[in-house]
Design a protein around this motif. Structure first.
Motif, PDB file in Angstrom:
ATOM      1  N   ALA A 147       7.104   4.929  -0.930  1.00  0.00           N
ATOM      2  CA  ALA A 147       8.548   4.789  -0.793  1.00  0.00           C
ATOM      3  C   ALA A 147       8.853   4.510   0.676  1.00  0.00           C
ATOM      4  CB  ALA A 147       9.245   6.076  -1.240  1.00  0.00           C
ATOM      5  N   ASP A 148       9.893   3.752   0.919  1.00  0.00           N
ATOM      6  CA  ASP A 148      10.248   3.421   2.302  1.00  0.00           C
ATOM      7  C   ASP A 148      10.481   4.680   3.135  1.00  0.00           C
ATOM      8  OD1 ASP A 148      12.206   0.450   1.454  1.00  0.00           O
ATOM      9  OD2 ASP A 148      10.043   0.739   1.747  1.00  0.00           O
ATOM     10  N   SER A 149      11.003   5.706   2.510  1.00  0.00           N
ATOM     11  CA  SER A 149      11.357   6.933   3.237  1.00  0.00           C
ATOM     12  C   SER A 149      10.143   7.698   3.754  1.00  0.00           C
ATOM     13  CB  SER A 149      12.197   7.841   2.346  1.00  0.00           C
ATOM     14  OG  SER A 149      11.481   8.171   1.165  1.00  0.00           O
ATOM     15  N   VAL A 150       8.955   7.411   3.220  1.00  0.00           N
ATOM     16  CA  VAL A 150       7.767   8.161   3.643  1.00  0.00           C
ATOM     17  C   VAL A 150       6.710   7.269   4.282  1.00  0.00           C
ATOM     18  CG1 VAL A 150       8.192   9.807   1.781  1.00  0.00           C
ATOM     19  CG2 VAL A 150       6.477   8.007   1.465  1.00  0.00           C
ATOM     20  N   LYS A 151       6.936   5.969   4.253  1.00  0.00           N
ATOM     21  CA  LYS A 151       5.952   5.025   4.775  1.00  0.00           C
ATOM     22  C   LYS A 151       5.674   5.314   6.246  1.00  0.00           C
ATOM     23  CE  LYS A 151       6.473   1.119   2.903  1.00  0.00           C
ATOM     24  NZ  LYS A 151       7.007  -0.205   2.521  1.00  0.00           N
ATOM     25  N   GLY A 152       4.386   5.367   6.584  1.00  0.00           N
ATOM     26  CA  GLY A 152       3.991   5.651   7.954  1.00  0.00           C
ATOM     27  C   GLY A 152       3.810   7.134   8.237  1.00  0.00           C
ATOM     28  N   ARG A 153       4.275   7.974   7.317  1.00  0.00           N
ATOM     29  CA  ARG A 153       4.148   9.433   7.502  1.00  0.00           C
ATOM     30  C   ARG A 153       3.242  10.069   6.455  1.00  0.00           C
ATOM     31  NH1 ARG A 153       8.457  12.590   6.795  1.00  0.00           N
ATOM     32  NH2 ARG A 153       9.515  11.171   5.342  1.00  0.00           N
ATOM     33  N   PHE A 154       3.264   9.517   5.244  1.00  0.00           N
ATOM     34  CA  PHE A 154       2.470  10.069   4.145  1.00  0.00           C
ATOM     35  C   PHE A 154       1.308   9.140   3.839  1.00  0.00           C
ATOM     36  CE2 PHE A 154       6.053  12.622   1.823  1.00  0.00           C
ATOM     37  CZ  PHE A 154       6.380  13.230   3.021  1.00  0.00           C
ATOM     38  N   THR A 155       0.207   9.733   3.361  1.00  0.00           N
ATOM     39  CA  THR A 155      -0.963   8.958   2.962  1.00  0.00           C
ATOM     40  C   THR A 155      -1.509   9.499   1.651  1.00  0.00           C
ATOM     41  OG1 THR A 155      -1.550   8.548   5.283  1.00  0.00           O
ATOM     42  CG2 THR A 155      -3.248   8.156   3.622  1.00  0.00           C
ATOM     43  N   ILE A 156      -1.668   8.612   0.685  1.00  0.00           N
ATOM     44  CA  ILE A 156      -2.254   8.995  -0.590  1.00  0.00           C
ATOM     45  C   ILE A 156      -3.726   8.595  -0.592  1.00  0.00           C
ATOM     46  CG2 ILE A 156      -1.594   6.829  -1.733  1.00  0.00           C
ATOM     47  CD1 ILE A 156      -1.164   8.498  -4.312  1.00  0.00           C
ATOM     48  N   SER A 157      -4.556   9.452  -1.178  1.00  0.00           N
ATOM     49  CA  SER A 157      -5.979   9.157  -1.266  1.00  0.00           C
ATOM     50  C   SER A 157      -6.532   9.788  -2.531  1.00  0.00           C
ATOM     51  CB  SER A 157      -6.715   9.693  -0.030  1.00  0.00           C
ATOM     52  OG  SER A 157      -6.593  11.102   0.059  1.00  0.00           O
ATOM     53  N   MET A 158      -7.768   9.416  -2.872  1.00  0.00           N
ATOM     54  CA  MET A 158      -8.381   9.947  -4.075  1.00  0.00           C
ATOM     55  C   MET A 158      -9.858  10.197  -3.844  1.00  0.00           C
ATOM     56  SD  MET A 158      -8.196   6.449  -6.315  1.00  0.00           S
ATOM     57  CE  MET A 158      -9.272   6.961  -7.640  1.00  0.00           C
TER      58      MET A 158
END
Length: 125
Positions: free
Chosen positions: A60-71
């Motif tokens: 989401a634009d609101s979290v881009k650059g701050r959150f990272t998803i991984s698996m």
């Protein structure tokens, strides 16, 4: 199929948290893994997602650059690293799995078949 979200808590603005989603059962057929959140009085919204191919990540634009998803396939788990948290990130965070492989649906909650119970993230100012 079961999903267990964990890692939520209380953190000050600017802090970090790492959410985990442990999956079990017949998860081999799932194609998208996603995180959504729901703040009090608001609708559930998309946060981040990753296809099983790991070909890309979506935010989401609101979290881009701050959150990272991984698996981590070996652990049947996926994660959401949240940095530079803001009070407006306060919400219950849900992890979810989707059988759809259509990338255009990856941001939509309706594409997800199974959901975790949610973990509360509270960011104080």
């Amino acid at each position: 199929v079961q999903l267990q979200a964990s890692g939520g808590g209380l953190v000050q603005a600017g802090g970090s948290l790492r959410l985990s989603c442990a999956t079990s059962g017949r998860t081999f057929s799932f194609r998208h893994m996603g995180w959504f959140r729901q703040a009090p009085g608001k609708e559930r919204e998309f946060v981040a997602a990753i296809p099983w191919t790991r070909s890309a990540t979506y935010y989401a634009d609101s979290v881009k650059g701050r959150f990272t998803i991984s698996m981590d396939n070996a652990k049947n788990s996926f994660y959401l690293q949240m940095n530079s948290l803001k009070p407006e990130d306060t919400a219950v965070y849900y992890c979810a799995l989707a059988t759809s492989s259509i990338l255009s649906t990856i941001r939509g909650s309706s594409a997800y078949n199974y959901w975790g119970q949610g973990t509360l993230v509270t960011v104080s100012s």
